[in-house]
Design an enzyme around this catalytic site. Sequence first.
Site, short mmCIF file in Angstrom:
data_model
loop_
_atom_site.label_atom_id
_atom_site.label_comp_id
_atom_site.label_asym_id
_atom_site.label_seq_id
_atom_site.Cartn_x
_atom_site.Cartn_y
_atom_site.Cartn_z
N GLY A 15 6.07 -25.97 -6.05
CA GLY A 15 4.89 -25.10 -5.99
C GLY A 15 4.75 -24.49 -4.61
O GLY A 15 4.96 -25.16 -3.61
N ASP A 107 7.96 -33.62 -2.79
CA ASP A 107 8.77 -34.78 -3.14
C ASP A 107 10.03 -34.45 -3.96
O ASP A 107 11.13 -34.90 -3.63
CB ASP A 107 7.87 -35.70 -3.97
CG ASP A 107 8.07 -37.12 -3.61
OD1 ASP A 107 7.95 -37.45 -2.43
OD2 ASP A 107 8.39 -37.90 -4.54
O1 F6P Z 1 1.91 -29.27 -6.50
C1 F6P Z 1 1.11 -28.15 -6.32
C2 F6P Z 1 0.34 -27.84 -7.57
O2 F6P Z 1 -0.45 -26.69 -7.33
C3 F6P Z 1 -0.53 -28.97 -8.11
O3 F6P Z 1 -1.73 -29.11 -7.41
C4 F6P Z 1 -0.70 -28.54 -9.55
O4 F6P Z 1 -0.96 -29.66 -10.37
C5 F6P Z 1 0.63 -27.92 -9.87
O5 F6P Z 1 1.22 -27.55 -8.64
C6 F6P Z 1 0.55 -26.71 -10.75
O6 F6P Z 1 1.84 -26.31 -11.04
P1 F6P Z 1 2.24 -24.91 -11.68
O7 F6P Z 1 2.20 -23.89 -10.59
O8 F6P Z 1 3.60 -25.13 -12.20
O9 F6P Z 1 1.22 -24.60 -12.74
#
Ligand code: F6P
Length: 336
Positions: A15, A107
């Site tokens: 992300g 991670d």
């Molecule tokens: O790890 C960052 C994050 O924004 C989390 O807070 C959230 O649960 C997830 O990524 C959302 O992921 P995506 O962008 O794949 O919807």
Amino acid sequence: MEKHVKRIGVLTSGGDAPGMNAAVRAVVRAATNRGIGCVGIRRGWNGLINSDFVQMNASSVSHIINKGGTILYTARSLEFMDESGRAKALATCRLLGLDGIVAIGGDGTFRGALALSRQAAEAGMSLRVVGIPATIDNDIGCSHYTIGFDTACNTAIECVDKLRDTMQSHERCSVVEVMGRHAGYLALYVGIAVGATAVLIPEREVDFERDIAEKIRRARLAGTTHYMVVVAEGAGSAMEISGRIHQELGIDPRVTVLGHIQRGGSPTARDRETASRMGYEAVKVLAEGEGNQIIGIQNGFITDIDMETALAMTKNFQMDRYQILEALTNSQGGDF
Ligand code: F6P
């Protein structure tokens, strides 16, 4: 193994987080300053698999320190989890003459980096990897801080402050869901900073009566006519919590799921400065012949920790901050 790296690949993965661009800039500029070549790998690990790259020099990273998102794009690569995907990535490393990789992400990004470096060693290749923690979740065990967290907190706070205006006018209850995946750092910091009525985090089992109902009742008795409940996405759904508040307290809350807005925006001073320090350090580690490290921040100081050790580290949740929140939410005045 060659002691010093000659050409570094830099990528952002997982992300996105505000400040990733500042980290890319720092890596490219610090490498250039040492006479080390730099290649931008696009779309995370997929870029290494698909030879999707861009040559970088000092001017390719001009005017990006203030920009949210990542100019290198990002992705979560399923193919890279397989040995065959990583074999393709190693072929790209050979093609580009990469002997160092700086992976900026969370991670999963670092686990991929470690697997790649091990596979490279088995194949007799010299490839050192360094990780830079960047995620709005602040959930990396080896670092007290991850790039993007401060900006995400400030974005969420700005939104909640706006909600507060309308909740106050209508004497309503607001239930706001913030991101954080399995961690409650965003909710905790935002909750403290907005003076929330109640905050739910995944690190503490939720007791509706104790954590929400009691707090709203107490605030109501103290004369408060509007309430702010902050819910970490890992602690439950804002919709469900709102339903329960309606059912048990006879209040009709309004729900806001902040979502991806928390991932965008120009990085704050803290995120730019941290990203610049971490990017510089990552290149220093590689230039000095080290590798397989994750850069971190411990008590304000930059640290380099062996990647395997770092990945096994868990973060002690800041319960002292939770206690502060408890003390402040348990003694509400006439306003939140
Ligand atoms: O790890 C960052 C994050 O924004 C989390 O807070 C959230 O649960 C997830 O990524 C959302 O992921 P995506 O962008 O794949 O919807």
